[in-house]
Design a protein around this motif. Structure first.
Motif, PDB file in Angstrom:
ATOM      1  N   ASP A  20       0.832  -1.209   0.000  1.00  0.00           N
ATOM      2  CA  ASP A  20       0.000   0.000   0.000  1.00  0.00           C
ATOM      3  C   ASP A  20       0.863   1.254   0.000  1.00  0.00           C
ATOM      4  OD1 ASP A  20      -2.359  -1.477  -0.008  1.00  0.00           O
ATOM      5  OD2 ASP A  20      -2.698  -1.264   2.160  1.00  0.00           O
ATOM      6  N   PHE A  21       1.925   1.234   0.808  1.00  0.00           N
ATOM      7  CA  PHE A  21       2.834   2.376   0.869  1.00  0.00           C
ATOM      8  C   PHE A  21       3.540   2.586  -0.471  1.00  0.00           C
ATOM      9  CE2 PHE A  21       7.143   4.055   1.987  1.00  0.00           C
ATOM     10  CZ  PHE A  21       6.736   5.344   2.304  1.00  0.00           C
ATOM     11  N   TYR A  22       4.074   1.530  -1.062  1.00  0.00           N
ATOM     12  CA  TYR A  22       4.774   1.659  -2.340  1.00  0.00           C
ATOM     13  C   TYR A  22       3.835   2.130  -3.445  1.00  0.00           C
ATOM     14  CZ  TYR A  22       8.460  -0.809   0.160  1.00  0.00           C
ATOM     15  OH  TYR A  22       9.415  -1.174   1.081  1.00  0.00           O
ATOM     16  N   ARG A  23       2.574   1.705  -3.406  1.00  0.00           N
ATOM     17  CA  ARG A  23       1.601   2.202  -4.381  1.00  0.00           C
ATOM     18  C   ARG A  23       1.397   3.697  -4.190  1.00  0.00           C
ATOM     19  NH1 ARG A  23      -2.626   4.267  -4.255  1.00  0.00           N
ATOM     20  NH2 ARG A  23      -3.135   3.623  -2.155  1.00  0.00           N
ATOM     21  N   SER A  24       1.350   4.159  -2.934  1.00  0.00           N
ATOM     22  CA  SER A  24       1.164   5.589  -2.682  1.00  0.00           C
ATOM     23  C   SER A  24       2.382   6.397  -3.124  1.00  0.00           C
ATOM     24  CB  SER A  24       0.851   5.852  -1.200  1.00  0.00           C
ATOM     25  OG  SER A  24       2.009   5.755  -0.394  1.00  0.00           O
ATOM     26  N   VAL A  25       3.558   5.794  -3.088  1.00  0.00           N
ATOM     27  CA  VAL A  25       4.784   6.477  -3.485  1.00  0.00           C
ATOM     28  C   VAL A  25       4.950   6.503  -4.999  1.00  0.00           C
ATOM     29  CG1 VAL A  25       7.325   6.330  -3.440  1.00  0.00           C
ATOM     30  CG2 VAL A  25       6.015   6.007  -1.327  1.00  0.00           C
ATOM     31  N   PHE A  26       4.774   5.349  -5.636  1.00  0.00           N
ATOM     32  CA  PHE A  26       5.105   5.204  -7.048  1.00  0.00           C
ATOM     33  C   PHE A  26       3.896   5.218  -7.978  1.00  0.00           C
ATOM     34  CE2 PHE A  26       8.589   3.188  -4.735  1.00  0.00           C
ATOM     35  CZ  PHE A  26       9.675   3.845  -5.289  1.00  0.00           C
ATOM     36  N   GLN A  54       1.869  -7.440  -5.494  1.00  0.00           N
ATOM     37  CA  GLN A  54       2.711  -6.643  -6.374  1.00  0.00           C
ATOM     38  C   GLN A  54       2.136  -5.254  -6.547  1.00  0.00           C
ATOM     39  OE1 GLN A  54       3.101  -8.174 -10.336  1.00  0.00           O
ATOM     40  NE2 GLN A  54       0.990  -7.778 -10.888  1.00  0.00           N
ATOM     41  N   VAL A  55       3.000  -4.338  -6.904  1.00  0.00           N
ATOM     42  CA  VAL A  55       2.617  -3.013  -7.362  1.00  0.00           C
ATOM     43  C   VAL A  55       3.209  -2.878  -8.753  1.00  0.00           C
ATOM     44  CG1 VAL A  55       2.921  -0.518  -7.044  1.00  0.00           C
ATOM     45  CG2 VAL A  55       2.513  -1.992  -5.062  1.00  0.00           C
ATOM     46  N   ALA A  56       2.359  -2.479  -9.689  1.00  0.00           N
ATOM     47  CA  ALA A  56       2.787  -2.264 -11.069  1.00  0.00           C
ATOM     48  C   ALA A  56       2.273  -0.901 -11.508  1.00  0.00           C
ATOM     49  CB  ALA A  56       2.238  -3.357 -11.977  1.00  0.00           C
ATOM     50  N   ALA A  57       3.182  -0.038 -11.954  1.00  0.00           N
ATOM     51  CA  ALA A  57       2.813   1.310 -12.362  1.00  0.00           C
ATOM     52  C   ALA A  57       3.116   1.522 -13.841  1.00  0.00           C
ATOM     53  CB  ALA A  57       3.577   2.339 -11.523  1.00  0.00           C
ATOM     54  N   ASN A  59       4.613   3.884 -15.150  1.00  0.00           N
ATOM     55  CA  ASN A  59       5.939   4.469 -15.357  1.00  0.00           C
ATOM     56  C   ASN A  59       7.052   3.416 -15.371  1.00  0.00           C
ATOM     57  OD1 ASN A  59       6.193   3.780 -12.659  1.00  0.00           O
ATOM     58  ND2 ASN A  59       6.204   5.876 -11.912  1.00  0.00           N
ATOM     59  N   GLY A  60       6.680   2.140 -15.259  1.00  0.00           N
ATOM     60  CA  GLY A  60       7.653   1.054 -15.312  1.00  0.00           C
ATOM     61  C   GLY A  60       8.032   0.499 -13.958  1.00  0.00           C
ATOM     62  N   PHE A  61       7.633   1.143 -12.865  1.00  0.00           N
ATOM     63  CA  PHE A  61       7.970   0.644 -11.539  1.00  0.00           C
ATOM     64  C   PHE A  61       7.242  -0.671 -11.277  1.00  0.00           C
ATOM     65  CE2 PHE A  61       7.084   0.049  -7.063  1.00  0.00           C
ATOM     66  CZ  PHE A  61       8.360   0.124  -6.528  1.00  0.00           C
ATOM     67  N   ARG A  62       7.969  -1.647 -10.745  1.00  0.00           N
ATOM     68  CA  ARG A  62       7.403  -2.932 -10.350  1.00  0.00           C
ATOM     69  C   ARG A  62       8.089  -3.395  -9.079  1.00  0.00           C
ATOM     70  NH1 ARG A  62       4.823  -1.709 -14.113  1.00  0.00           N
ATOM     71  NH2 ARG A  62       4.124  -2.841 -15.920  1.00  0.00           N
ATOM     72  N   VAL A  63       7.316  -3.957  -8.169  1.00  0.00           N
ATOM     73  CA  VAL A  63       7.866  -4.627  -6.994  1.00  0.00           C
ATOM     74  C   VAL A  63       6.872  -5.703  -6.578  1.00  0.00           C
ATOM     75  CG1 VAL A  63       6.894  -3.085  -5.214  1.00  0.00           C
ATOM     76  CG2 VAL A  63       9.041  -4.266  -4.780  1.00  0.00           C
ATOM     77  N   MET A  64       7.389  -6.807  -6.089  1.00  0.00           N
ATOM     78  CA  MET A  64       6.548  -7.884  -5.582  1.00  0.00           C
ATOM     79  C   MET A  64       6.857  -8.075  -4.103  1.00  0.00           C
ATOM     80  SD  MET A  64       6.929 -10.543  -8.754  1.00  0.00           S
ATOM     81  CE  MET A  64       5.716 -11.703  -8.118  1.00  0.00           C
ATOM     82  N   ALA A  65       5.887  -8.645  -3.367  1.00  0.00           N
ATOM     83  CA  ALA A  65       6.105  -8.876  -1.945  1.00  0.00           C
ATOM     84  C   ALA A  65       5.194  -9.987  -1.453  1.00  0.00           C
ATOM     85  CB  ALA A  65       5.822  -7.601  -1.146  1.00  0.00           C
ATOM     86  N   TYR A  66       5.636 -10.636  -0.388  1.00  0.00           N
ATOM     87  CA  TYR A  66       4.788 -11.604   0.289  1.00  0.00           C
ATOM     88  C   TYR A  66       5.197 -11.701   1.746  1.00  0.00           C
ATOM     89  CZ  TYR A  66       7.543 -15.933   1.014  1.00  0.00           C
ATOM     90  OH  TYR A  66       8.402 -16.880   1.471  1.00  0.00           O
TER      91      TYR A  66
END
Length: 155
Positions: A20-26, A54-57, A59-66
């Motif tokens: 949620d935080f990374y989505r708010s940032v990126f 995952q967060v996918a934007a 602008n090309g930003f991607r990160v996965m988490a579990y």
């Protein structure tokens, strides 16, 4: 054939909050699937934890988490394992996440959001090798390097 490397972060009960935080940032869209969504009984201790996220934007930003199954552990708030000394980085961490943008303004905006609740290792600003560089460990214990691509690196 095309390949992409995407960081996959492991948490102990904080994956949903981190995503949620990374989505708010990126920006972009967050996808969160729990162990319960995959059939774990609702009364099981890990049922509400993230098994795929995952967060996918655009602008090309991607990160996965579990969330690693088992006991939840708080994010370490003790002495940071990374520091800058005399222009060099001293660390015990096996990796950093790097975000590079094309302009100081675009990267500074991301820095400002990511720095909320973070430990700043080196403040974002001009560097000898780039128009701007900064390093921090975010509120989830992930160390990030943000910089602006130097002209010579854009070939």
């Amino acid at each position: 054939m095309s390949l992409n490397a995407v960081a996959h972060l492991n948490f102990h009960g904080q994956a949903r909050a981190a995503l949620d935080f990374y989505r708010s940032v990126f920006g972009g869209q967050a996808t969160v699937v729990t162990y319960g969504d995959f059939g774990m009984p609702a009364e099981a201790p890990d049922a509400a934890k993230v098994v795929f996220g995952q967060v996918a934007a655009d602008n090309g930003f991607r990160v996965m988490a579990y969330d690693v199954p088992g006991e939840e552990r708080p994010v370490a708030q003790d002495t940071p394992t990374t520091r800058r000394e005399n222009g060099t980085t001293i660390t015990r961490e096996p990796f950093f996440l790097s975000v590079r943008g094309e302009t100081v303004d675009e990267v500074a905006a991301v820095w400002d959001r990511l720095a909320d609740g973070a430990t700043v290792i080196e403040a974002f600003g001009p560097a000898q090798w780039a128009p701007a560089f900064g390093m921090l460990t975010d509120r989830f214990g992930v160390t990030w390097i943000l910089d602006v691509a130097a002209e010579y690196a854009q070939a």
